[in-house]
Design an enzyme around this catalytic site. Sequence first.
Site, short mmCIF file in Angstrom:
data_model
loop_
_atom_site.label_atom_id
_atom_site.label_comp_id
_atom_site.label_asym_id
_atom_site.label_seq_id
_atom_site.Cartn_x
_atom_site.Cartn_y
_atom_site.Cartn_z
N ASP A 155 5.67 2.45 1.64
CA ASP A 155 5.11 1.32 2.67
C ASP A 155 3.99 1.43 3.30
O ASP A 155 5.37 1.37 4.43
CB ASP A 155 5.51 0.07 2.11
CG ASP A 155 5.05 -1.11 2.79
OD1 ASP A 155 3.63 -1.17 3.06
OD2 ASP A 155 4.68 -1.96 2.12
N HIS A 156 3.04 1.75 3.51
CA HIS A 156 2.23 2.47 4.32
C HIS A 156 2.17 1.02 5.92
O HIS A 156 1.17 1.49 7.16
CB HIS A 156 0.88 3.04 4.02
CG HIS A 156 0.39 3.72 5.15
ND1 HIS A 156 0.67 4.31 6.69
CD2 HIS A 156 -0.56 5.03 4.83
CE1 HIS A 156 0.20 5.05 6.89
NE2 HIS A 156 -0.39 5.85 5.77
N ARG A 157 2.23 -0.33 5.48
CA ARG A 157 2.52 -1.39 6.37
C ARG A 157 3.13 -0.98 6.92
O ARG A 157 3.44 -2.16 8.09
CB ARG A 157 2.61 -2.50 5.58
CG ARG A 157 1.50 -2.92 4.78
CD ARG A 157 1.56 -4.23 3.92
NE ARG A 157 2.69 -4.12 3.30
CZ ARG A 157 2.85 -4.63 2.15
NH1 ARG A 157 2.77 -6.23 2.66
NH2 ARG A 157 5.11 -5.18 1.87
N PRO A 190 0.80 -1.45 0.10
CA PRO A 190 -0.37 0.12 0.14
C PRO A 190 0.53 1.22 0.07
O PRO A 190 1.08 1.53 0.88
CB PRO A 190 -0.78 0.20 1.65
CG PRO A 190 -0.27 -0.35 2.02
CD PRO A 190 1.27 -2.03 1.45
N VAL A 239 5.55 2.00 7.28
CA VAL A 239 5.87 3.61 7.56
C VAL A 239 4.66 4.72 8.14
O VAL A 239 3.71 4.19 7.01
CB VAL A 239 6.99 4.47 6.59
CG1 VAL A 239 6.59 5.84 7.10
CG2 VAL A 239 8.38 3.40 7.09
#
Length: 418
Positions: free
Chosen positions: A388-390, A212, A392
Amino acid sequence: MSVQEFALPDLGEGLTESEIVSWEVAVGDAVELNQVLAEVETAKALVELPSPFAGTISELLVEPGTTVRVGTPIITIETADAAGSGPTVETPSIPAKPPAAVESIPDAPEPPPAPQAPAPPETPPAPERTSVLVGYGPKVASEERPRRRHRREEWLASRSAAAEESQPASDAAPQHPNLSLPGERGGDTRVPIAGVRRRMAEAMVHSAFTAPHASLRLDVDVTESLALVERLKRHPRLEGTRVSFLTIVAAACLSALRTSPAINSRWDAERDEVIEFANVGLGIAVATDRGLLVPHIHDADRLSFAVLAREMAELVTSAREATTTPAQLAVGTFTITNVGVFGVDAGTPILPPGEAAILALGAVRRRPWEHEGEVALRSVVSLTLSFDHRLVDGRQGSEFLTAVGDILGDPSGALAYR
């Protein structure tokens, strides 16, 4: 004398195919063991292919410009002994499957004669022993035919025929007079997707649909950084070293990464773990004639500023000259892409697979900017961080980006010639 067949190896990269760029030998040439036979383009780099035999070239089985699968025979060499010069790999024979037993029912009144059991299949002969280099593996059968490059002469020769075939039938719907459909006049060109460009496309699609993405942008006054570049070019410790604004940006990122472990991490979905790396594999995106390459400087955070500058300059040069090694193209941990060299102010990059973040550097522009309480023309650049929003979240990404911006705004104290 015996003729040895040499199949395309996987070159230790785990790739399934490569392109024969050029032959360095011809039929009738005498070659020594490990002499370069050909230049091969993989999905990552140009590689020189050494000979596993000493002897005389019998036949070149593949023309330059052909993409072949690993395990496909590409050359034959006449050697002095039957065993050849290289180690061999035995391929065991496959035993024939025994025929199925025919069942009978006891005490049955006059059963009809049992059908004749089919003859057992013949045992296939064991494949010939194939001499290959250690680690290359035996020859692999494949029904796929080698793909050839569509050269300019080929489509020029078929241009006239293509134009005739593409003419609409008399009963077809009328076309717009200004609309030129693909192939309508035979001027379209088909270019095979192979090598670096194919690898890049696969990596970007994989990244876009598995991680994501989120992004943040920050405009920074880098006037002082540009002044520092000019001073460093004259510094005696950096004599002969190419120092650029990109070098300052890389050093700023490495400094900010020390307090941002989430930016230098990886999502391990197989083990449900996050890997926070102890060191930085710094990737520098380089546009080449073969496509986009991202070679890496391993343990870049351990280097002094002078060594970092030299490593970066050599990395860019080797990428453009197609001499980058597979080890340099291995997966890194953090990447910088400089879209500003193309005159672009900002962009939102896609993450390299397996990395938590990538920083896009835009073009430096002279812009009106508030400086010391007044409006002045300053050198300003846009920084865009994709992550990567998982791994950060917004706070972590913002803290890293502002840390980089702060260093670039006032670089002399933070960098201190690392």
